[in-house]
Design an enzyme around this catalytic site. Structure first.
Site, PDB file in Angstrom:
ATOM      1  N   CYS A 143       9.183  37.259 -39.846  1.00  0.00           N
ATOM      2  CA  CYS A 143       8.088  37.986 -39.191  1.00  0.00           C
ATOM      3  C   CYS A 143       7.558  37.161 -38.025  1.00  0.00           C
ATOM      4  O   CYS A 143       7.624  35.927 -38.023  1.00  0.00           O
ATOM      5  CB  CYS A 143       6.937  38.243 -40.158  1.00  0.00           C
ATOM      6  SG  CYS A 143       7.335  39.303 -41.554  1.00  0.00           S
ATOM      7  N   ASP A 144       6.997  37.856 -37.058  1.00  0.00           N
ATOM      8  CA  ASP A 144       6.285  37.183 -35.978  1.00  0.00           C
ATOM      9  C   ASP A 144       5.161  38.087 -35.494  1.00  0.00           C
ATOM     10  O   ASP A 144       5.372  39.284 -35.283  1.00  0.00           O
ATOM     11  CB  ASP A 144       7.212  36.856 -34.811  1.00  0.00           C
ATOM     12  CG  ASP A 144       6.524  35.966 -33.793  1.00  0.00           C
ATOM     13  OD1 ASP A 144       6.501  34.740 -34.011  1.00  0.00           O
ATOM     14  OD2 ASP A 144       5.970  36.489 -32.803  1.00  0.00           O
ATOM     15  N   SER A 145       3.966  37.517 -35.342  1.00  0.00           N
ATOM     16  CA  SER A 145       2.792  38.281 -34.931  1.00  0.00           C
ATOM     17  C   SER A 145       2.228  37.751 -33.621  1.00  0.00           C
ATOM     18  O   SER A 145       2.152  36.535 -33.413  1.00  0.00           O
ATOM     19  CB  SER A 145       1.695  38.207 -36.004  1.00  0.00           C
ATOM     20  OG  SER A 145       2.117  38.775 -37.220  1.00  0.00           O
TER      21      SER A 145
END
Length: 215
Positions: free
Chosen positions: A81-83
């Site tokens: 994941c990357d935010s």
């Protein structure tokens, strides 16, 4: 047996999964996020950027698992994941310094922005990637207006320096979030509704993960 590998050092993401009935195997990727983003075409959109960063993390961990032999006989799913926060048309990652965090909050306070979280799910069989699913969640965050003393105290804790957008929903930053439009788990860093759909795309149901990976 199917186990979920979380390609992230984020305690918040791990907490979301644990609260949802899973005990992930945590493996941290060695991806240089700035280098990955810089290598993308100049016209790459914000949603595609966070998805590509998530994909790079998941593939990095999958490759490491294959090299060291861990999980080569197991049925695994690797989740990356990357935010990043999209505000005024620009993506904002971790501020890292108090000065940058102050500047971010000057722009955010009293306004709203979209928290984008890219997700990548890889299905590994015998150490080989057998399937991949990608997507991005977007949740609109409406920020309150911390007074100067509150903001100084918040930044002094160090919390906003190492999180996307210089805020948290599930920590001290929650005091300064008026409301959100969308999935709260994606603001924390891993969207359960989207993750469930991506797991289904690679052939893994939540019931199977519950059976094999309860905390």
């Amino acid at each position: 047996m199917t186990r979920l590998v979380l390609a992230s050092a984020s305690p918040a993401r791990r907490s979301v999964l644990r609260a949802a009935g899973l005990e992930p195997i945590v493996r941290v990727s060695d991806v240089d996020e700035d280098a990955v983003a810089a290598a993308l075409p100049a016209d790459t959109g914000p949603r595609d950027i966070v998805v590509e960063l998530a994909r790079a993390k998941a593939h990095s961990v999958a490759a490491a698992l294959a090299v060291d032999g861990n999980g080569t006989t197991e049925d695994l799913v690797v989740v990356g994941c990357d935010s990043m926060l999209l505000i005024d048309g620009e993506l904002q990652g971790k501020p890292h310094t108090a000065e940058v965090a102050q500047a971010r909050w000057q722009a955010m306070a009293g306004n709203n922005a979209d928290l984008l979280t890219g997700h990548c799910v890889l299905r590994l069989r015998s150490g080989v990637v057998a399937a991949e699913a990608l997507d991005c969640s977007a949740t609109t965050v409406h920020f309150g207006k911390p007074d100067p003393a509150e903001l100084d105290a918040y930044i002094a804790t160090g919390e906003p320096l190492q999180v996307a957008g210089a805020f948290t929903l599930d920590g001290l930053g929650g005091w300064f979030v008026d409301r959100i439009d969308g999935d709260p788990s994606s603001v924390v860093g891993i969207g359960l509704p989207l993750l469930r759909r991506l797991l289904q795309e690679v052939g893994v149901g939540i019931d199977r993960l519950w059976a094999d990976g309860r905390p």
